[in-house]
Design a protein around this motif. Structure first.
Motif, PDB file in Angstrom:
ATOM      1  N   ALA A 226       0.833  -1.202   0.000  1.00  0.00           N
ATOM      2  CA  ALA A 226       0.000   0.000   0.000  1.00  0.00           C
ATOM      3  C   ALA A 226       0.868   1.253   0.000  1.00  0.00           C
ATOM      4  O   ALA A 226       2.025   1.231   0.428  1.00  0.00           O
ATOM      5  N   ARG A 227       0.280   2.333  -0.474  1.00  0.00           N
ATOM      6  CA  ARG A 227       0.986   3.623  -0.524  1.00  0.00           C
ATOM      7  C   ARG A 227       1.361   4.116   0.870  1.00  0.00           C
ATOM      8  O   ARG A 227       2.252   4.931   1.021  1.00  0.00           O
ATOM      9  N   THR A 228       0.672   3.634   1.901  1.00  0.00           N
ATOM     10  CA  THR A 228       0.952   4.032   3.279  1.00  0.00           C
ATOM     11  C   THR A 228       2.221   3.378   3.825  1.00  0.00           C
ATOM     12  O   THR A 228       2.658   3.712   4.916  1.00  0.00           O
ATOM     13  N   GLY A 229       2.782   2.421   3.073  1.00  0.00           N
ATOM     14  CA  GLY A 229       3.958   1.687   3.525  1.00  0.00           C
ATOM     15  C   GLY A 229       3.608   0.329   4.113  1.00  0.00           C
ATOM     16  O   GLY A 229       4.489  -0.458   4.417  1.00  0.00           O
ATOM     17  N   ARG A 230       2.330   0.062   4.274  1.00  0.00           N
ATOM     18  CA  ARG A 230       1.895  -1.225   4.802  1.00  0.00           C
ATOM     19  C   ARG A 230       1.970  -2.308   3.724  1.00  0.00           C
ATOM     20  O   ARG A 230       1.790  -2.037   2.549  1.00  0.00           O
ATOM     21  N   VAL A 231       2.227  -3.515   4.166  1.00  0.00           N
ATOM     22  CA  VAL A 231       2.125  -4.678   3.301  1.00  0.00           C
ATOM     23  C   VAL A 231       0.966  -5.507   3.837  1.00  0.00           C
ATOM     24  O   VAL A 231       0.944  -5.881   5.009  1.00  0.00           O
ATOM     25  N   LEU A 232      -0.019  -5.744   2.993  1.00  0.00           N
ATOM     26  CA  LEU A 232      -1.230  -6.451   3.399  1.00  0.00           C
ATOM     27  C   LEU A 232      -1.318  -7.776   2.667  1.00  0.00           C
ATOM     28  O   LEU A 232      -1.005  -7.844   1.475  1.00  0.00           O
ATOM     29  N   ILE A 233      -1.728  -8.811   3.354  1.00  0.00           N
ATOM     30  CA  ILE A 233      -1.901 -10.118   2.746  1.00  0.00           C
ATOM     31  C   ILE A 233      -3.342 -10.554   2.998  1.00  0.00           C
ATOM     32  O   ILE A 233      -3.784 -10.623   4.140  1.00  0.00           O
ATOM     33  N   TYR A 234      -4.058 -10.783   1.902  1.00  0.00           N
ATOM     34  CA  TYR A 234      -5.442 -11.223   1.978  1.00  0.00           C
ATOM     35  C   TYR A 234      -5.523 -12.661   1.499  1.00  0.00           C
ATOM     36  O   TYR A 234      -5.128 -12.967   0.388  1.00  0.00           O
ATOM     37  N   LYS A 235      -6.021 -13.540   2.354  1.00  0.00           N
ATOM     38  CA  LYS A 235      -6.301 -14.923   1.999  1.00  0.00           C
ATOM     39  C   LYS A 235      -7.807 -15.003   1.834  1.00  0.00           C
ATOM     40  O   LYS A 235      -8.546 -14.697   2.748  1.00  0.00           O
ATOM     41  N   VAL A 236      -8.262 -15.362   0.646  1.00  0.00           N
ATOM     42  CA  VAL A 236      -9.686 -15.326   0.343  1.00  0.00           C
ATOM     43  C   VAL A 236     -10.208 -16.743   0.128  1.00  0.00           C
ATOM     44  O   VAL A 236      -9.642 -17.517  -0.630  1.00  0.00           O
ATOM     45  N   GLU A 237     -11.284 -17.048   0.828  1.00  0.00           N
ATOM     46  CA  GLU A 237     -11.982 -18.320   0.630  1.00  0.00           C
ATOM     47  C   GLU A 237     -13.397 -17.971   0.213  1.00  0.00           C
ATOM     48  O   GLU A 237     -14.128 -17.319   0.950  1.00  0.00           O
ATOM     49  N   LEU A 238     -13.781 -18.377  -0.986  1.00  0.00           N
ATOM     50  CA  LEU A 238     -15.107 -18.074  -1.493  1.00  0.00           C
ATOM     51  C   LEU A 238     -16.062 -19.212  -1.189  1.00  0.00           C
ATOM     52  O   LEU A 238     -15.726 -20.386  -1.382  1.00  0.00           O
ATOM     53  N   ASP A 239     -17.228 -18.842  -0.713  1.00  0.00           N
ATOM     54  CA  ASP A 239     -18.292 -19.802  -0.474  1.00  0.00           C
ATOM     55  C   ASP A 239     -19.158 -19.824  -1.721  1.00  0.00           C
ATOM     56  O   ASP A 239     -19.963 -18.919  -1.936  1.00  0.00           O
ATOM     57  N   ILE A 240     -18.956 -20.804  -2.583  1.00  0.00           N
ATOM     58  CA  ILE A 240     -19.698 -20.888  -3.821  1.00  0.00           C
ATOM     59  C   ILE A 240     -20.792 -21.945  -3.630  1.00  0.00           C
ATOM     60  O   ILE A 240     -20.618 -23.110  -3.906  1.00  0.00           O
ATOM     61  N   SER A 241     -21.914 -21.487  -3.076  1.00  0.00           N
ATOM     62  CA  SER A 241     -23.028 -22.415  -2.835  1.00  0.00           C
ATOM     63  C   SER A 241     -24.326 -21.832  -3.331  1.00  0.00           C
ATOM     64  O   SER A 241     -24.440 -20.738  -3.730  1.00  0.00           O
TER      65      SER A 241
END
Length: 161
Positions: A146-161
């Motif tokens: 991010a431009r703020t200097g943060r490093v973000l990690i998103y782990k996404v699990e989709l509920d496909i039901s």
């Protein structure tokens, strides 16, 4: 502003591909096609046998990393995998001269960096302080610098039901 392909065994220049401000290139497996990404946010897919332009995508942002998957049907980028197959699921790539918006396969970021998407459908809106200045995707995970200097990690699990 060109991409030159050389046959080193013969010392010959193969077709010269016209593009603008090329930032990244990638060969398909088997080297039948080449993808080029330029600073103006355009990705082009070329046939190396004929030098013909097969497909043009308007990404809207420069891509520093592109790579074909092993099947040659997707182009992996820092914001997601682009489906480069022809519409209607045909494996052939027709000649397309007008840029079109890419269809992303699986998890990706929208080209404006405002949304996390799945198969080009908006899923999660990102507040401005979490929007990327750089990013990487891998299957169900997105890493964002991010431009703020943060490093973000998103782990996404989709509920496909």
């Amino acid at each position: 502003m060109t991409v030159k392909i050389w046959d080193l065994s013969r010392g010959a220049c193969l077709p010269t591909l016209e593009s603008r401000y090329v930032d990244s290139v990638a060969f398909s497996h088997g080297s039948a096609r080449l993808a080029s990404a330029s600073f103006d946010g355009v990705v082009k897919i070329w046939d190396l046998g004929s030098g013909a332009l097969l497909r043009t995508f308007s990404i809207g942002k420069p891509l520093k990393r592109i790579e074909f998957d092993t099947t040659g049907l997707y182009l992996h980028t820092s914001i997601g995998a682009i489906d480069i197959r022809a519409r209607l699921g045909l494996p052939l790539l027709p000649t397309i001269s007008e840029p079109r918006s890419p269809q992303y396969q699986g998890l990706a970021l929208s080209t404006d960096g405002v949304w996390i998407t799945h198969d080009s459908e908006r899923q999660v809106w990102l507040p401005s302080e979490y929007r990327p200045s750089c990013s990487a995707t891998s299957r169900s995970t997105i890493g964002i610098g991010a431009r703020t200097g943060r490093v973000l990690i998103y782990k996404v699990e989709l509920d496909i039901s």
